[in-house]
Write a protein that holds these residues in place. Structure first.
Motif, PDB file in Angstrom:
ATOM      1  N   LEU A 380     -34.103  69.212  22.312  1.00  0.00           N
ATOM      2  CA  LEU A 380     -33.632  67.815  22.242  1.00  0.00           C
ATOM      3  C   LEU A 380     -32.694  67.603  21.045  1.00  0.00           C
ATOM      4  O   LEU A 380     -31.702  66.889  21.135  1.00  0.00           O
ATOM      5  N   VAL A 381     -33.050  68.255  19.923  1.00  0.00           N
ATOM      6  CA  VAL A 381     -32.182  68.159  18.738  1.00  0.00           C
ATOM      7  C   VAL A 381     -30.856  68.867  19.036  1.00  0.00           C
ATOM      8  O   VAL A 381     -29.771  68.347  18.761  1.00  0.00           O
ATOM      9  N   ASN A 382     -30.928  70.037  19.655  1.00  0.00           N
ATOM     10  CA  ASN A 382     -29.720  70.820  19.893  1.00  0.00           C
ATOM     11  C   ASN A 382     -28.824  70.253  20.993  1.00  0.00           C
ATOM     12  O   ASN A 382     -27.658  70.613  21.097  1.00  0.00           O
ATOM     13  N   ALA A 383     -29.375  69.339  21.794  1.00  0.00           N
ATOM     14  CA  ALA A 383     -28.542  68.674  22.802  1.00  0.00           C
ATOM     15  C   ALA A 383     -27.957  67.373  22.250  1.00  0.00           C
ATOM     16  O   ALA A 383     -27.154  66.719  22.915  1.00  0.00           O
ATOM     17  N   GLY A 384     -28.392  66.991  21.041  1.00  0.00           N
ATOM     18  CA  GLY A 384     -27.878  65.747  20.436  1.00  0.00           C
ATOM     19  C   GLY A 384     -28.652  64.512  20.856  1.00  0.00           C
ATOM     20  O   GLY A 384     -28.240  63.397  20.543  1.00  0.00           O
ATOM     21  N   HIS A 385     -29.794  64.684  21.554  1.00  0.00           N
ATOM     22  CA  HIS A 385     -30.592  63.510  21.941  1.00  0.00           C
ATOM     23  C   HIS A 385     -31.433  63.000  20.774  1.00  0.00           C
ATOM     24  O   HIS A 385     -31.840  61.855  20.741  1.00  0.00           O
ATOM     25  N   LEU A 386     -31.740  63.898  19.837  1.00  0.00           N
ATOM     26  CA  LEU A 386     -32.462  63.520  18.620  1.00  0.00           C
ATOM     27  C   LEU A 386     -31.624  63.932  17.417  1.00  0.00           C
ATOM     28  O   LEU A 386     -30.998  65.003  17.443  1.00  0.00           O
ATOM     29  N   HIS A 387     -31.621  63.083  16.389  1.00  0.00           N
ATOM     30  CA  HIS A 387     -30.915  63.429  15.154  1.00  0.00           C
ATOM     31  C   HIS A 387     -31.928  63.554  14.023  1.00  0.00           C
ATOM     32  O   HIS A 387     -32.857  62.752  13.935  1.00  0.00           O
ATOM     33  N   LEU A 388     -31.708  64.561  13.174  1.00  0.00           N
ATOM     34  CA  LEU A 388     -32.559  64.693  11.985  1.00  0.00           C
ATOM     35  C   LEU A 388     -31.831  64.081  10.803  1.00  0.00           C
ATOM     36  O   LEU A 388     -30.664  64.376  10.585  1.00  0.00           O
ATOM     37  N   ILE A 389     -32.518  63.226  10.070  1.00  0.00           N
ATOM     38  CA  ILE A 389     -31.924  62.677   8.852  1.00  0.00           C
ATOM     39  C   ILE A 389     -32.785  63.189   7.706  1.00  0.00           C
ATOM     40  O   ILE A 389     -33.985  62.892   7.652  1.00  0.00           O
TER      41      ILE A 389
END
Ligand code: SIN
Ligand code: CO
Length: 394
Positions: A380-389
């Protein structure tokens, strides 16, 4: 029992009643005017911010101008340039920008008051700025809407007459009602809100400068549901299964489509309305999280392996991409999480955590994922659906 059309909201109950009572008595049934339920919303965004957003290539913006003398309506579609605003008349125009919740976290916070409605049912927060006399004319909407008054005053007139005519005027591309006879007439002040179910004729007119936040719902039409489900079911069917007629008899009248033909046609059709719940949920989850999406997520430049992600989570916050829609359903094991039309099988706790709020602590996501959910979290992070801040440096 009669239901009041006007109530007072409180900080704990912005709609002036518990969500269950609102759903039972008003939702999709009758309008409701709530006084003072959203007192802080005027600060969420300003006219300048809105005009700035209306100049962005990706924003969905419109300007509606009314010439009261000739009763002429003009619609202009964005994106706009700063100079477009300078040329507008002094009165009777409005700027409307859709999806502002996706661009502005303060505006998105308005959605928290509507968390009792499934998130996949909510379309967007549209924000309008109007000068004195501005509005979009008398019309009906297909969807439920909560019209929250931000700044200034707006006069709302509606008709609850079930026989009110719904024909459109033919002299403008805006779908304006040919006739509109209001049954109710209210002045909304900052913090007031008007809920309208689909199909209620209404007209909002700015009294002086004003800003209105419209929390709009979405509901696929029967035609959209049918088309999408048919495509979903057709895909795995292949070419071999066809209309067949091993019982064919010699035709008595050439070219006739008789009852025997109709029975064979019926037998050749998949039974699309009788799918089991798991199949229906699989299709609906994919469909509804991709339905009317204005933008697709872009993958980050540097993808993360699940191990790298696990190391970063304790010092990060996890934000959902505002354009990626999330929904989930219970599966035989764990959950099926649907994101922007794709299915991810994952632990129940992870699906619940990611769908509950737009943002969560990295540690919370890590715990909910456990070991088995880390691959999905990374996907999900690598597809851009989740962002890490990052909240802390290592
Ligand atoms: C608005 O003018 O802000 C709302 C338009 C509407 O009636 O839907
Ligand atoms: Co409307």
């Amino acid at each position: 029992m009669t239901h009041a059309i006007e109530v007072r909201g409180t900080p704990r109950q912005p709609l002036g009643m518990p969500a269950a009572r609102f759903l039972r008595n008003y939702w999709q049934k009758r309008p409701l005017l709530v006084r003072g339920g959203f007192p802080h919303f005027h600060q969420a965004t300003s006219a300048d911010d809105l005009a700035g957003l209306a100049c962005e290539e990706a924003a969905l913006a419109r300007i509606v101008i009314h010439e009261p003398k000739r009763d002429r309506w003009t619609l202009r579609n964005g994106p706009f340039m700063e100079t477009d605003f300078a040329k507008l008349p002094k009165q009777s125009w409005t700027l409307l920008v859709q999806d502002v919740d996706k661009w502005d976290m303060d505006v998105a916070a308005l959605l928290d008051a509507f968390a009792f409605i499934p998130s996949w049912r909510v379309d967007d927060v549209m924000v309008s700025y109007a000068v004195d006399g501005g509005g979009v004319g008398a019309h009906v909407d297909q969807y439920d809407v909560f019209l929250v008054q931000g700044r200034g005053q707006r006069r709302w007139r509606i008709s609850i007459d079930p026989r009110a005519p719904k024909e459109f005027r033919d002299d403008t591309e805006l779908k304006l009602l040919r006739e509109f006879t209001p049954t109710h007439d209210w002045m909304l002040e900052p913090g007031d809100a008007l809920y309208l179910p689909p199909g209620v004729p209404h007209e909002g007119t700015a009294i002086g400068e004003c800003m209105t936040f419209s929390v709009g719902m979405r509901a696929p039409s029967q035609a959209e549901l049918l088309l999408d489900l048919a495509e979903y079911l057709a895909e795995p069917l292949g070419e071999e299964r066809r209309l067949s007629d091993p019982d064919l008899r010699a035709a008595r009248h050439a070219g006739e489509i008789d009852a025997a033909v109709l029975a064979r046609v019926r037998a050749a059709m998949p039974r699309i309305f009788h799918e089991d719940d798991a199949t229906l949920a699989d299709w609906f989850g994919r469909f509804i999280t991709r339905y009317r999406s204005a933008q697709v997520a872009a993958p980050p430049v540097h993808p993360l392996a699940p191990k790298q992600l696990a190391a970063r989570l304790p010092r990060s916050r996890v934000l959902r991409n505002p354009f990626s829609r999330f929904a989930w359903t219970r599966a035989r094991r764990g959950a099926a999480l649907f994101v922007a039309g794709e299915r991810f099988d994952c632990p129940l706790a992870l699906a619940k955590t990611l769908c509950a709020r737009r943002e969560c602590a990295g540690g919370e996501a890590r715990k909910a994922a456990g070991e088995s959910g880390m691959a999905v979290l990374a996907a999900l992070v690598n597809a851009g659906h989740l962002h890490l801040i990052l909240t802390r440096s290592p």
